[in-house]
Write a protein that holds these residues in place. Structure first.
Motif, PDB file in Angstrom:
ATOM      1  N   ASN A  75       0.740  -1.646  -0.118  1.00 51.76           N
ATOM      2  CA  ASN A  75       0.113   0.419   0.149  1.00 51.76           C
ATOM      3  C   ASN A  75       1.129   1.394  -0.147  1.00 51.76           C
ATOM      4  O   ASN A  75       0.815   2.310  -0.106  1.00 51.76           O
ATOM      5  CB  ASN A  75      -0.934   0.284   1.741  1.00 51.76           C
ATOM      6  N   SER A  78       2.113   1.670  -3.171  1.00 45.86           N
ATOM      7  CA  SER A  78       1.540   2.392  -4.473  1.00 45.86           C
ATOM      8  C   SER A  78       0.737   3.505  -4.674  1.00 45.86           C
ATOM      9  O   SER A  78       1.273   4.362  -5.296  1.00 45.86           O
ATOM     10  CB  SER A  78       0.373   1.202  -4.164  1.00 45.86           C
ATOM     11  N   SER A 147      -8.442   6.083  -2.628  1.00 46.03           N
ATOM     12  CA  SER A 147      -8.198   4.044  -2.451  1.00 46.03           C
ATOM     13  C   SER A 147      -9.456   3.062  -1.439  1.00 46.03           C
ATOM     14  O   SER A 147     -10.220   3.848  -0.440  1.00 46.03           O
ATOM     15  CB  SER A 147      -6.557   3.817  -1.229  1.00 46.03           C
ATOM     16  N   HIS A 178      -6.313   3.668  -6.216  1.00 50.40           N
ATOM     17  CA  HIS A 178      -5.666   2.426  -5.376  1.00 50.40           C
ATOM     18  C   HIS A 178      -7.053   0.944  -5.055  1.00 50.40           C
ATOM     19  O   HIS A 178      -7.977   1.554  -4.340  1.00 50.40           O
ATOM     20  CB  HIS A 178      -5.338   2.572  -4.710  1.00 50.40           C
ATOM     21  N   VAL A 206      -4.333   0.784 -10.170  1.00 48.90           N
ATOM     22  CA  VAL A 206      -3.339   0.312  -8.979  1.00 48.90           C
ATOM     23  C   VAL A 206      -3.679  -0.981  -8.134  1.00 48.90           C
ATOM     24  O   VAL A 206      -4.860  -0.195  -7.580  1.00 48.90           O
ATOM     25  CB  VAL A 206      -2.125   0.558  -8.568  1.00 48.90           C
TER      26      VAL A 206
END
Ligand SMILES: Cc1ncc(COP(=O)(O)O)c(C=O)c1O
Length: 360
Positions: A75, A78, A147, A178, A206
Motif C-alpha cells: 500500500n 502504491s 483507495s 488504488h 493499481v
C-alpha cells in the motif's frame, strides 16, 4: 539427527485471522522447487520474470507485478508512486491504510489521508465527493487518489458496478484509483467473476495484491495496471525496504497460487466456511450478527464475558471494544469440524451466560 517436535499444536485452528493459518502444501512444494542452485538476486531471477506473464493473464497485457514482503508495504509503495508530496488519498475511515498501518502511509509515504466515515466500509461516488474538494487551493492537500479495499475490512464487498461507478467518478475528477486487495481472491470468489472484472476491466489503476492471507508463506504484490498512474515504482520499492534479495522464493509462491486456480480454491473454501459459520451461529440467543458474511468473516455482538470465555477456547479478535463487536475469520484451512466445534462452544458459553444472569 532427530527432528525436534514442533513448538505448537499443528492441529490447533481458531478464527482470529486468515494470516494465522499456515502455508498451503502446494505453496510449500513450490518454494522447494525453486530451491537449489543459484539465481540472480533482487528480482532478476527466472521465477520473477515468469511471474510477469502469470499476472498478465489475470490483469491484462500491460500489468506489471512488483512482489513485496507485506501488505502495508504494497500500500505504501502504491500510494507513494501515485502521488506528489502535496497530494492526498481519499479512503474509508475503516480502511487498513487509515487504521492498521501504524501511520505508515503518513509517516513513510508522507501522505495526507482524507478518511471518510462509511457505514459498511465502502466508499461511494458521493462519499468521494465529500473529500474531493480544495483542488487548486494551495492551502489544501490535493486529492489525487481514491483507495478502496476489496473485500473490505468489515467483510463487505463492492459489486463490479459499484467499483466501476467509483472509478468512473474518480477518473472524471482526475483522481486515480488504488485497490487494496489483501483479500482480492475472496472478493472474486464471492462475486464469481475473474479478478480483472473489478480491476482492469473497470479501470482501476493499481492493485495491492494479497497472497499471505490466501495460503502463501509471505508476500504481496503491487500490480500496476495503468503505467501512467505511477512513477518510480522500482526505486520506491527499494527505498521503502520492500525489495527482497531472494525474490525467487516470493515469486514462485505467486506462481503456484495463480497458475492452477489455487487462489480460487483457497478463497472459495474460506468463504464457504464463513457462510457455514454464519448459518451455525445465526439464531443463537443473545448473539447479534451485524452484517451478512459476504466473504470470509463473520461480525457479531455478544456479551463481553461470554466472548472472553470463548476466546479461551478459540482465538479471535474483539473488533470494537465499545460495542462488543467481535470478528470471526475463516481461512483456506478452516474445516467443517472447526466451524461446528466453534458453534457448539458458542452455544455453551451463551447458555452459561444466561444461567449466570439468572443466578445473579
Ligand atoms: C485490508 C488489508 N490491507 C492490508 C493489510 C496489510 O497487511 P500486512 O502489512 O500485515 O501484510 C491487511 C492485513 O491485515 C489488510 O487486512
Amino acid at each position: 539427527m532427530t527432528n525436534p517436535p514442533p513448538l505448537h499444536d499443528p492441529d490447533a485452528r481458531g478464527f482470529a485471522s486468515d494470516n494465522y493459518a499456515g502455508i498451503h502444501p502446494e505453496i510449500l512444494e513450490a518454494i522447494t522447487r525453486a530451491n537449489g542452485g543459484h539465481q540472480v538476486a533482487y528480482g532478476a531471477d527466472v521465477y520473477t520474470q515468469h511471474l510477469q506473464g502469470v499476472f498478465q493473464q489475470h490483469f491484462g497485457a500491460v500489468a506489471t507485478a512488483y512482489p513485496v514482503f507485506n501488505g502495508t508495504g504494497a500500500n505504501v509503495i502504491s500510494l507513494q508512486a501515485m502521488t506528489e508530496r502535496w497530494d492526498a488519498v481519499i479512503c474509508a475511515e475503516s480502511a487498513h491504510i487509515n487504521v492498521d498501518e501504524c501511520g505508515a502511509p503518513e509517516r513513510v509515504a508522507g501522505l495526507k489521508l482524507l478518511a471518510v466515515p462509511t457505514s459498511q466500509g465502502k466508499l461511494t461516488p458521493d462519499l468521494v465527493d465529500l473529500a474531493a474538494g480544495g483542488r487548486g487551493d494551495e492551502h489544501r492537500a490535493q486529492p489525487k487518489v481514491v483507495s478502496i479495499t476489496q473485500s473490505t475490512e468489515l467483510g463487505t464487498l463492492y459489486s463490479v458496478d459499484e467499483v466501476a461507478a467509483i472509478v468512473e467518478h474518480a477518473h472524471a475528477r482526475d483522481l486515480a484509483v488504488h485497490l487494496d486487495g489483501a483479500r482480492i481472491a475472496n472478493a472474486a470468489a464471492a462475486l464469481d467473476v475473474p479478478m480483472r472484472a473489478f480491476t482492469t476491466d473497470v479501470g482501476v489503476d493499481v492493485v495491492s495484491f494479497g497472497g499471505t492471507k490466501n495460503g502463501m508463506m509471505v508476500g504481496e504484490c503491487v500490480v500496476v495496471i495503468n503505467p501512467d498512474a505511477v512513477r518510480g515504482m522500482a526505486f520506491l520499492r527499494k527505498l521503502s525496504m520492500q525489495l527482497a534479495s531472494k525474490m525467487r522464493f516470493v515469486s514462485v509462491q505467486f506462481d503456484a497460487l495463480l497458475s492452477d486456480d489455487l487462489w480460487l480454491r483457497n478463497a472459495r473454501r474460506a468463504n464457504a466456511m464463513a457462510a457455514r459459520l454464519e448459518a451455525a451461529v445465526r439464531g443463537v440467543d443473545g448473539v447479534e450478527l451485524k452484517r451478512a458474511a459476504e466473504v470470509n468473516s463473520v461480525f457479531a455482538i455478544l456479551p463481553a464475558a461470554a466472548a472472553g470465555r470463548l476466546q479461551g477456547r478459540y482465538p479471535f479478535y474483539v473488533w470494537d471494544e465499545q460495542s462488543g463487536e467481535v470478528r470471526w475469520m475463516t481461512s483456506f484451512d478452516t474445516t467443517e469440524a472447526d466451524v461446528d466445534g466453534f458453534a457448539v462452544a458458542l452455544r455453551e458459553e451463551m447458555a452459561a451466560e444466561v444461567s449466570r444472569g439468572q443466578a445473579g
